[in-house]
Design a protein around this motif. Structure first.
Motif, mmCIF file in Angstrom:
data_model
loop_
_atom_site.group_PDB
_atom_site.id
_atom_site.type_symbol
_atom_site.label_atom_id
_atom_site.label_comp_id
_atom_site.label_asym_id
_atom_site.label_seq_id
_atom_site.Cartn_x
_atom_site.Cartn_y
_atom_site.Cartn_z
ATOM 1 N N PHE A 132 -4.026 6.757 -2.995
ATOM 2 C CA PHE A 132 -3.177 5.607 -2.714
ATOM 3 C C PHE A 132 -3.105 4.669 -3.913
ATOM 4 N N GLN A 133 -2.104 3.801 -3.866
ATOM 5 C CA GLN A 133 -1.931 2.736 -4.836
ATOM 6 C C GLN A 133 -1.849 1.408 -4.089
ATOM 7 N N VAL A 134 -2.361 0.358 -4.730
ATOM 8 C CA VAL A 134 -2.190 -1.000 -4.233
ATOM 9 C C VAL A 134 -1.401 -1.758 -5.296
ATOM 10 N N VAL A 135 -0.311 -2.373 -4.885
ATOM 11 C CA VAL A 135 0.580 -3.045 -5.825
ATOM 12 C C VAL A 135 0.620 -4.538 -5.525
ATOM 13 N N GLY A 152 3.522 -6.874 -10.166
ATOM 14 C CA GLY A 152 3.742 -5.439 -10.362
ATOM 15 C C GLY A 152 2.490 -4.689 -10.784
ATOM 16 N N THR A 153 1.341 -5.375 -10.839
ATOM 17 C CA THR A 153 0.079 -4.745 -11.228
ATOM 18 C C THR A 153 -0.329 -3.703 -10.192
ATOM 19 N N ILE A 154 -0.834 -2.550 -10.674
ATOM 20 C CA ILE A 154 -1.193 -1.435 -9.797
ATOM 21 C C ILE A 154 -2.682 -1.116 -9.904
ATOM 22 N N TRP A 155 -3.301 -0.911 -8.769
ATOM 23 C CA TRP A 155 -4.661 -0.366 -8.694
ATOM 24 C C TRP A 155 -4.562 1.011 -8.033
ATOM 25 N N ARG A 156 -5.117 2.013 -8.669
ATOM 26 C CA ARG A 156 -5.019 3.392 -8.178
ATOM 27 C C ARG A 156 -6.371 3.880 -7.672
ATOM 28 N N SER A 157 -6.325 4.795 -6.713
ATOM 29 C CA SER A 157 -7.552 5.407 -6.200
ATOM 30 C C SER A 157 -7.914 6.662 -6.992
ATOM 31 N N TYR A 158 -7.268 6.893 -8.084
ATOM 32 C CA TYR A 158 -7.445 8.090 -8.911
ATOM 33 C C TYR A 158 -7.359 7.683 -10.375
ATOM 34 N N PRO A 159 -7.708 8.565 -11.317
ATOM 35 C CA PRO A 159 -7.716 8.193 -12.735
ATOM 36 C C PRO A 159 -6.338 7.797 -13.254
ATOM 37 N N LEU A 202 0.851 -1.189 0.000
ATOM 38 C CA LEU A 202 0.000 0.000 0.000
ATOM 39 C C LEU A 202 0.881 1.231 0.000
ATOM 40 N N LEU A 203 0.738 2.073 -1.027
ATOM 41 C CA LEU A 203 1.493 3.312 -1.149
ATOM 42 C C LEU A 203 0.542 4.491 -1.032
ATOM 43 N N VAL A 204 1.016 5.600 -0.457
ATOM 44 C CA VAL A 204 0.162 6.771 -0.279
ATOM 45 C C VAL A 204 0.919 8.039 -0.655
ATOM 46 N N ASP A 205 0.192 8.993 -1.208
ATOM 47 C CA ASP A 205 0.728 10.310 -1.517
ATOM 48 C C ASP A 205 0.197 11.290 -0.471
ATOM 49 N N ARG A 206 1.059 11.827 0.356
ATOM 50 C CA ARG A 206 0.634 12.696 1.459
ATOM 51 C C ARG A 206 -0.079 13.956 0.976
ATOM 52 N N SER A 207 0.301 14.474 -0.164
ATOM 53 C CA SER A 207 -0.265 15.754 -0.621
ATOM 54 C C SER A 207 -1.711 15.622 -1.082
ATOM 55 N N THR A 208 -2.129 14.412 -1.497
ATOM 56 C CA THR A 208 -3.500 14.208 -1.982
ATOM 57 C C THR A 208 -4.270 13.166 -1.180
#
Length: 758
Positions: free
Chosen positions: A86-89, A94-101, A77-83
């Motif tokens: 998050f991403q799930v990898v 290496g497949t990524i699911w994003r919480s944004y477009p 689980l990766l997160v961007d503090r400014s927004t």
């Protein structure tokens, strides 16, 4: 004798109007709710926004800005503090699911203005000024409300953040956490802040896993009916349309738009794009959730689906019982839930289709909800017989009794069916109560005109001698006669305006007794009181039809106040007590919150709602249920299209079911509730024998096995695969299907056992 109304003068009319306007204004300020959301003083709420954080910007997060929030053997689980996106990898692929477009596709986004900003927001809210019944609601993201992030922090297993909406004076704390095979998003209801505006609903990380159509195979899976697919495409007939329906169906105590859609029974949805997908399970707060789906082009270019959390719903507040005048408004207090959580299960490869999604949900039901497989010791599939005792019809001076099947005739019916060699039979006996099927309330004793208590006991004993269980059909959520000590003013289900609710159907005749909805707190007492009566008759269980287990409402009756989640708990408890007392319980097209307490699911939805943006129905619920619970679809002898319905039962792995009577029953079509033309079992005995023989030959070997795959191999040709590689192919076309040595006859089916060649 009715009194005559005196004419009202113009002055009186004006005075009445003035009083109504004052009353409307007063009620709008005083709307109540028995369940307290957290009240916040307006001045305090305003002060909480004095120290604003950095204004939220509508930008696509950069990969370089993400940091690890949590990690396990399978996922990261990766997160961007400014927004706070998050991403799930998937660490293996290496497949990524994003919480944004999708960043690569965002430059082509067709949405403009406010909605383009909304699509980049990690949260969308809808709010209203509930104190002004004329005000309109507003949908907002962080950008257009001057929003910002507050109290962002990493925590064990993930991160937490509060989303602040200063212009709306609303704050919403959330948590995102990683687990062995899923990521969970959660709203913390106890920390929500509201000022002078009222929160209606929340979409948290609405674009998780969203993808536009760029030539790949993809679809949104929604739990509409049996399950439906909205396939990706570059053209839409009516692109502005979206899907938005309440989990477990509408709540009669509030305003419900008449969509004609089928009820959602499963708190799930999913999205597949290429070789990756996700399944979402709403695990907490599901009674207050909607499933919202936007096909590509409806709201932005992406296809997306999300949970829409409900905090308030619209209702009609009457101010005059005589004229029906009133207004639509919202409660001042919001719904609260002990938890509001959605899980996202990432899937890849050959497990990423809707059958793979169904396998995930099935595993969740078994491992976390305690749903254990119900297996029969008999080698054959069950045949379900709904036997009609009696109903009533309109008479010249009073209702007339329409006898369909006495208990002695029911025994003859059962003996003849058993004589066909069909020994795995389940009986639901309906219309056995006083005055038959349309009379609700005061079920005991059994009506003497069909045999009374003694006749029913003899019939059940006879059925047991053949090894056949008997369930008695009942619907305790309605009352038509005032029996059981029911008084509609005291014991009826009330909506938020305090009005006692009555069933309204297009078919209901004017002279039929009013059917009043019963408060859950009242029908709970009645069911518990009746259980020993069922036991004395020897009944193996109760088949709860069209009520307990399938209808979920809030009750604003002061005697029995119950929230929507309270009602779900009451129903689950009643099903459990029924099972403990009698040995079993069944329900019609059950909501899955009650699945663990029923041993069979009757009349499972097998179709969808025919929205223009929906591509096709799928047997999602059947894939989940097969091997867990036996289930039936529509009664065979009332199908509109017999052969296609027969093939659908084979495709879905369902057991056959018939609704029958033991006597000439042409006049049943004149009854209040049972409008079927042909119920006499003698007219159906040969068809029952033929259908059962065919279905048993196909499904007996796999009746306790899970469905592992389902797909369309050609237009109108479906394949269902069971554990062990057992394949059933069904052809709905009027021409045979031939491909690569595989042959399926027209309007027929073919079976391929594991290891057999094409």
């Amino acid at each position: 004798m009715k009194s005559r109304k005196l004419p009202i003068t113009a002055i009186a009319k004006a005075a009445t109007t003035a009083v109504l306007l004052l009353l409307i204004g007063w009620i709008a300020l005083q709307i109540w709710s028995p369940w307290g959301g957290q009240k916040t003083n307006i001045a305090q709420a305003t002060a909480q926004f004095d120290n604003k954080g950095e204004l939220y910007k509508a930008v696509v997060p950069q990969d370089s800005g993400f940091e690890t929030a949590a990690e396990n053997d399978k996922l990261k689980l990766l997160v961007d503090r400014s927004t706070s996106h998050f991403q799930v990898v998937d660490k293996a692929t290496g497949t990524i699911w994003r919480s944004y477009p999708d960043p690569q596709e965002w430059p082509k986004e067709t949405a403009t203005g406010t909605w383009k900003n909304h699509l980049l927001s990690p949260i969308l809210i809808e709010y209203v000024n509930a104190k002004n019944y004329k005000s309109s609601s507003f949908t907002a993201g962080l950008v257009d409300t001057g929003g910002y992030l507050e109290q962002f922090r990493l925590m064990e297993g993930g991160f937490a953040v509060t989303f602040a909406f200063p212009k709306a004076q609303i704050k919403i704390p959330v948590e995102v956490s990683l687990h062995p095979d899923y990521v969970e998003t959660r709203i913390i209801d106890s920390g929500i802040v509201e000022g002078d505006l009222s929160l209606l609903n929340v979409k948290l990380y609405p674009l998780f896993g969203a993808e536009p159509y760029v030539g790949q195979d993809g679809y949104i899976m929604i739990p509409d009916g049996s399950g439906s697919l909205i396939r990706f495409g570059d053209k839409r007939i009516m692109p502005q349309l979206t899907y938005n329906e309440s989990v477990y169906g509408s709540d009669l105590s509030f305003y419900n738009e008449e969509t004609g859609r089928q009820r959602i029974t499963m708190p799930v949805y999913g999205l597949k794009s290429g070789s990756q997908s996700f399944l979402s399970i709403i695990t907490e707060g599901d009674a207050y959730a909607n499933v919202y789906a936007a096909p590509g082009g409806a709201v932005g270019r992406s296809n997306w689906v999300t949970t829409e959390w409900q905090y308030r719903k619209k209702f009609y507040q009457t101010v005059s019982k005589n004229t029906g005048e009133g207004f639509y408004t919202y409660s001042s207090e919001r719904f609260t839930s002990q938890g509001r959580a959605t899980r996202y299960y990432p899937l890849t490869g050959d497990k990423s289709d809707y059958a793979g999604m169904a396998a995930v949900y099935r595993n969740y039901l078994m491992t976390e909800q305690g749903v254990k497989p119900v297996q029969s010791a008999k080698p054959d599939i069950p045949l379900y017989l709904d036997i009609v005792g009696a109903d009533i019809k309109k008479g010249l001076f009073s209702d007339s009794y329409l006898k369909a099947t006495t208990t002695d005739e029911a025994a003859s019916l059962l003996k003849d069916v058993y004589g066909l060699g069909i020994h795995n039979v389940q009986v639901h006996y309906e219309g056995w109560q006083q005055n038959g099927y349309s009379s609700q309330g005061g079920y005991f004793p059994v009506d003497k005109r069909i045999g009374g208590n003694s006749g029913m006991k003899r019939f059940i004993d006879f059925a047991h001698s053949l090894g056949i269980p008997v369930y008695l059909t009942a619907n305790y959520t309605l009352n038509t006669n005032g029996d059981d000590g029911f008084w509609w003013r005291r014991d009826g289900l009330r909506n938020m305006a305090g009005t006692v609710l009555k069933e309204e159907t297009k078919e209901q005749q004017d002279d039929q007794d009013d059917a009043t909805y019963v408060s859950p707190g009242f029908y709970a007492k009645v069911v518990r009181s009746d259980l020993n009566q069922y036991k004395k008759l020897g009944a193996d269980g109760i088949y709860f039809e069209n009520g307990i287990g399938s209808q979920l409402n809030t009750d604003f009756n002061n005697q029995y106040k119950a929230s929507r989640s309270d009602s779900a708990g009451i129903q689950a408890d009643l099903l459990k007590q029924t099972k403990e007392t009698l040995g079993s319980a069944a329900a019609s097209n059950v909501n899955f919150y009650a699945l663990g307490e029923v041993d069979q699911v009757h009349q499972l939805a097998s179709d969808y709602s025919y929205d223009v943006f929906v591509t096709e129905p799928i047997p999602f619920s059947a894939i989940v249920l097969h091997g867990l619970r036996p289930y039936t679809l529509e009664w065979s002898n009332v199908r509109d299209e017999w052969q296609s319905g027969f093939l659908r039962s084979i495709e879905y792995g369902a057991s056959p079911a018939y609704i029958l009577s033991g006597d000439q029953s042409e006049d049943m079509r004149e009854s209040y509730s049972l409008w079927y033309y042909s119920l006499d079992y003698k007219d159906w005995i040969s068809r029952i024998s033929d259908e059962y023989e065919q279905m048993n030959a196909v499904l007996a070997e796999v009746k306790d096995r899970a469905i592992t795959e389902h797909r369309t191999i050609a237009p109108g040709v479906k394949e269902t695969v069971y554990e062990g590689g057992y394949r059933v192919l069904v052809n709905y076309n009027e021409q045979p299907y031939e491909s690569g040595g595989l042959s399926v006859p027209a309007l027929g089916y073919t079976v391929k056992k594991g290891g057999e060649a094409q």
